[in-house]
Design a protein around this motif. Structure first.
Motif, PDB file in Angstrom:
ATOM      1  N   THR A   9       0.644  -0.721   0.432  1.00 36.88           N
ATOM      2  CA  THR A   9       0.501  -0.056  -0.021  1.00 36.88           C
ATOM      3  C   THR A   9       0.966   1.086   0.314  1.00 36.88           C
ATOM      4  OG1 THR A   9      -1.909  -0.882   0.855  1.00 36.88           O
ATOM      5  CG2 THR A   9      -2.147   1.645   1.069  1.00 36.88           C
ATOM      6  N   ARG A  34      -9.908  -3.360  -0.772  1.00 31.31           N
ATOM      7  CA  ARG A  34      -9.093  -2.226  -0.480  1.00 31.31           C
ATOM      8  C   ARG A  34      -8.358  -1.015  -1.545  1.00 31.31           C
ATOM      9  NH1 ARG A  34      -4.091  -1.192   2.526  1.00 31.31           N
ATOM     10  NH2 ARG A  34      -4.318  -3.774   2.280  1.00 31.31           N
ATOM     11  N   GLU A  38      -9.794   2.315  -3.158  1.00 28.71           N
ATOM     12  CA  GLU A  38      -8.480   3.105  -4.065  1.00 28.71           C
ATOM     13  C   GLU A  38      -8.442   3.857  -5.050  1.00 28.71           C
ATOM     14  OE1 GLU A  38      -5.045   2.630  -1.182  1.00 28.71           O
ATOM     15  OE2 GLU A  38      -6.677   1.810   0.428  1.00 28.71           O
TER      16      GLU A  38
END
Length: 77
Positions: A9, A34, A38
């Motif tokens: 990340t 996720r 994003e």
């Protein structure tokens, strides 16, 4: 990007901040979700499997640049 955990990340964020396109390949359903939230292009699977990597465009002339592995015990080869 192989893996979208803590290190993946951070690496993806820094690369994107410098104008690089990033594609995430991860085996975790939660991490792939996720990445989707994003706005990071992603797919779920093992990047060393041609069928999984191909689902993200890897190996089809769509990927330029580097390869980032973020696992301490890599399955990427």
């Amino acid at each position: 990007m192989c893996g979208f955990g803590r290190v993946g990340t951070q690496a993806a964020g820094r690369l994107r901040a410098h104008g690089f396109d990033v594609v995430v390949v991860d085996t975790s359903k939660e991490r792939v979700e996720r990445a989707r939230r994003e706005g990071v292009p992603h797919c779920r699977g093992e990047p060393h499997r041609p069928s999984d990597a191909g689902a993200c465009g890897c190996g089809q002339g769509q990927v330029r640049g580097g390869f980032v592995q973020t696992r301490t015990r890599p399955t990427c080869t």
